[in-house]
Design a protein around this motif. Structure first.
Motif, PDB file in Angstrom:
ATOM      1  N   MET A   1       0.839  -1.179   0.000  1.00  0.00           N
ATOM      2  CA  MET A   1       0.000   0.000   0.000  1.00  0.00           C
ATOM      3  C   MET A   1       0.879   1.234   0.000  1.00  0.00           C
ATOM      4  O   MET A   1       1.894   1.267   0.680  1.00  0.00           O
ATOM      5  CB  MET A   1      -0.851   0.013   1.264  1.00  0.00           C
ATOM      6  CG  MET A   1      -2.283  -0.224   0.996  1.00  0.00           C
ATOM      7  SD  MET A   1      -3.285  -0.053   2.482  1.00  0.00           S
ATOM      8  CE  MET A   1      -2.744  -1.437   3.422  1.00  0.00           C
ATOM      9  N   ASN A   2       0.439   2.232  -0.713  1.00  0.00           N
ATOM     10  CA  ASN A   2       1.235   3.454  -0.713  1.00  0.00           C
ATOM     11  C   ASN A   2       0.828   4.361   0.450  1.00  0.00           C
ATOM     12  O   ASN A   2      -0.210   4.164   1.079  1.00  0.00           O
ATOM     13  CB  ASN A   2       1.160   4.161  -2.074  1.00  0.00           C
ATOM     14  CG  ASN A   2      -0.142   4.870  -2.331  1.00  0.00           C
ATOM     15  OD1 ASN A   2      -0.587   5.697  -1.540  1.00  0.00           O
ATOM     16  ND2 ASN A   2      -0.781   4.569  -3.445  1.00  0.00           N
ATOM     17  N   GLU A   3       1.647   5.337   0.705  1.00  0.00           N
ATOM     18  CA  GLU A   3       1.420   6.231   1.844  1.00  0.00           C
ATOM     19  C   GLU A   3       0.142   7.054   1.708  1.00  0.00           C
ATOM     20  O   GLU A   3      -0.375   7.568   2.677  1.00  0.00           O
ATOM     21  CB  GLU A   3       2.623   7.150   2.016  1.00  0.00           C
ATOM     22  CG  GLU A   3       2.906   8.012   0.811  1.00  0.00           C
ATOM     23  CD  GLU A   3       4.300   8.606   0.806  1.00  0.00           C
ATOM     24  OE1 GLU A   3       4.600   9.320  -0.161  1.00  0.00           O
ATOM     25  OE2 GLU A   3       5.080   8.382   1.726  1.00  0.00           O
ATOM     26  N   GLY A   4      -0.383   7.143   0.505  1.00  0.00           N
ATOM     27  CA  GLY A   4      -1.615   7.884   0.289  1.00  0.00           C
ATOM     28  C   GLY A   4      -2.788   7.341   1.089  1.00  0.00           C
ATOM     29  O   GLY A   4      -3.687   8.087   1.481  1.00  0.00           O
ATOM     30  N   ALA A  38       0.183  18.907  -3.332  1.00  0.00           N
ATOM     31  CA  ALA A  38      -0.242  18.364  -4.627  1.00  0.00           C
ATOM     32  C   ALA A  38      -0.515  16.867  -4.534  1.00  0.00           C
ATOM     33  O   ALA A  38      -1.501  16.370  -5.090  1.00  0.00           O
ATOM     34  CB  ALA A  38       0.809  18.647  -5.691  1.00  0.00           C
ATOM     35  N   TYR A  39       0.334  16.146  -3.814  1.00  0.00           N
ATOM     36  CA  TYR A  39       0.142  14.702  -3.708  1.00  0.00           C
ATOM     37  C   TYR A  39      -1.058  14.377  -2.820  1.00  0.00           C
ATOM     38  O   TYR A  39      -1.851  13.491  -3.148  1.00  0.00           O
ATOM     39  CB  TYR A  39       1.410  14.023  -3.179  1.00  0.00           C
ATOM     40  CG  TYR A  39       1.318  12.529  -3.230  1.00  0.00           C
ATOM     41  CD1 TYR A  39       1.212  11.852  -4.439  1.00  0.00           C
ATOM     42  CD2 TYR A  39       1.312  11.775  -2.067  1.00  0.00           C
ATOM     43  CE1 TYR A  39       1.111  10.469  -4.492  1.00  0.00           C
ATOM     44  CE2 TYR A  39       1.215  10.388  -2.111  1.00  0.00           C
ATOM     45  CZ  TYR A  39       1.110   9.747  -3.322  1.00  0.00           C
ATOM     46  OH  TYR A  39       0.993   8.386  -3.363  1.00  0.00           O
ATOM     47  N   LEU A  40      -1.224  15.089  -1.699  1.00  0.00           N
ATOM     48  CA  LEU A  40      -2.399  14.851  -0.862  1.00  0.00           C
ATOM     49  C   LEU A  40      -3.667  15.189  -1.637  1.00  0.00           C
ATOM     50  O   LEU A  40      -4.672  14.475  -1.541  1.00  0.00           O
ATOM     51  CB  LEU A  40      -2.343  15.666   0.435  1.00  0.00           C
ATOM     52  CG  LEU A  40      -3.573  15.492   1.335  1.00  0.00           C
ATOM     53  CD1 LEU A  40      -3.742  14.041   1.790  1.00  0.00           C
ATOM     54  CD2 LEU A  40      -3.501  16.421   2.531  1.00  0.00           C
ATOM     55  N   ILE A  81      -8.132   4.691  -2.927  1.00  0.00           N
ATOM     56  CA  ILE A  81      -6.743   5.089  -3.174  1.00  0.00           C
ATOM     57  C   ILE A  81      -5.986   4.042  -3.983  1.00  0.00           C
ATOM     58  O   ILE A  81      -5.267   4.363  -4.921  1.00  0.00           O
ATOM     59  CB  ILE A  81      -6.006   5.344  -1.833  1.00  0.00           C
ATOM     60  CG1 ILE A  81      -6.719   6.410  -0.998  1.00  0.00           C
ATOM     61  CG2 ILE A  81      -4.545   5.720  -2.075  1.00  0.00           C
ATOM     62  CD1 ILE A  81      -6.852   7.768  -1.652  1.00  0.00           C
ATOM     63  N   GLU A  82      -6.138   2.784  -3.638  1.00  0.00           N
ATOM     64  CA  GLU A  82      -5.345   1.717  -4.245  1.00  0.00           C
ATOM     65  C   GLU A  82      -6.029   1.017  -5.422  1.00  0.00           C
ATOM     66  O   GLU A  82      -5.367   0.352  -6.204  1.00  0.00           O
ATOM     67  CB  GLU A  82      -5.008   0.651  -3.197  1.00  0.00           C
ATOM     68  CG  GLU A  82      -4.056   1.114  -2.137  1.00  0.00           C
ATOM     69  CD  GLU A  82      -2.629   1.220  -2.644  1.00  0.00           C
ATOM     70  OE1 GLU A  82      -2.192   0.397  -3.450  1.00  0.00           O
ATOM     71  OE2 GLU A  82      -1.955   2.165  -2.217  1.00  0.00           O
ATOM     72  N   GLY A  83      -7.347   1.137  -5.496  1.00  0.00           N
ATOM     73  CA  GLY A  83      -8.081   0.410  -6.519  1.00  0.00           C
ATOM     74  C   GLY A  83      -8.599  -0.911  -5.963  1.00  0.00           C
ATOM     75  O   GLY A  83      -8.221  -1.329  -4.870  1.00  0.00           O
ATOM     76  N   PRO A  84      -9.442  -1.587  -6.718  1.00  0.00           N
ATOM     77  CA  PRO A  84     -10.102  -2.806  -6.217  1.00  0.00           C
ATOM     78  C   PRO A  84      -9.300  -4.097  -6.394  1.00  0.00           C
ATOM     79  O   PRO A  84      -9.736  -5.146  -5.947  1.00  0.00           O
ATOM     80  CB  PRO A  84     -11.373  -2.856  -7.067  1.00  0.00           C
ATOM     81  CG  PRO A  84     -10.961  -2.242  -8.370  1.00  0.00           C
ATOM     82  CD  PRO A  84      -9.983  -1.146  -7.994  1.00  0.00           C
TER      83      PRO A  84
END
Length: 159
Positions: A1-4, A38-40, A81-84
């Motif tokens: 998982m990414n930090e997002g 921008a990333y948030l 955020i990550e998709g299904p």
């Protein structure tokens, strides 16, 4: 998982403590944890596309929860955020091995693939069973001043 995912979850919890109807900009949410705006903002836009947040433009614009915290699961946020897609993707490497049998779906018959899919399902069930409201309640129990401190921080931020 990414930090997002982490950033999105913290942002959702912080938004639960805002007064009704109060929107918070991506810049203000980013400043709270010293994150790149921008990333948030990309993460917040993904939450808005998923119906978790609403986004309003203009001088009083920003983000707010689109649903009650009780109706937003941790899995909702992760999926936004990550998709299904499943965390493990079987590439059927058994097909390259010496025991390849034509017509076999190794994603279904491979013991490793089955174990990983069971683990993924358990993980998804656990996240689907917890809501932003559950996290909010735990934070408030452990740090009763968090809601007021958060509201005050945003009220006194100059951006």
């Amino acid at each position: 998982m990414n930090e997002g995912v982490e950033w999105a979850l913290h942002s959702c919890v912080n938004l639960t403590w805002m007064d009704d109807g109060q929107a918070v900009t991506a810049a203000r949410l980013a400043a709270f944890y010293r994150l790149p705006t921008a990333y948030l903002n990309k993460q917040l836009q993904a939450l808005a596309r998923a119906g978790i947040l609403t986004s309003t433009s203009g001088p009083r614009g920003g983000f707010r929860l689109a649903r009650r915290p009780e109706d937003i699961t941790l899995m909702d946020v992760v999926t936004a955020i990550e998709g299904p897609e499943e965390a493990f993707r079987c590439e059927e490497i058994l097909r390259q091995g010496p025991g390849d049998h034509e017509g076999v779906d190794y994603r279904e018959s491979c013991v490793i693939s089955q174990a990983m899919r069971r683990a993924d399902l358990a993980w998804r069930r656990e996240l689907a069973g917890q809501t932003v409201a559950d996290i909010k309640a735990t934070v408030e129990r452990r740090a009763p001043s968090a809601p007021g401190d958060t509201r005050n921080w945003f009220a006194n931020l100059r951006t």
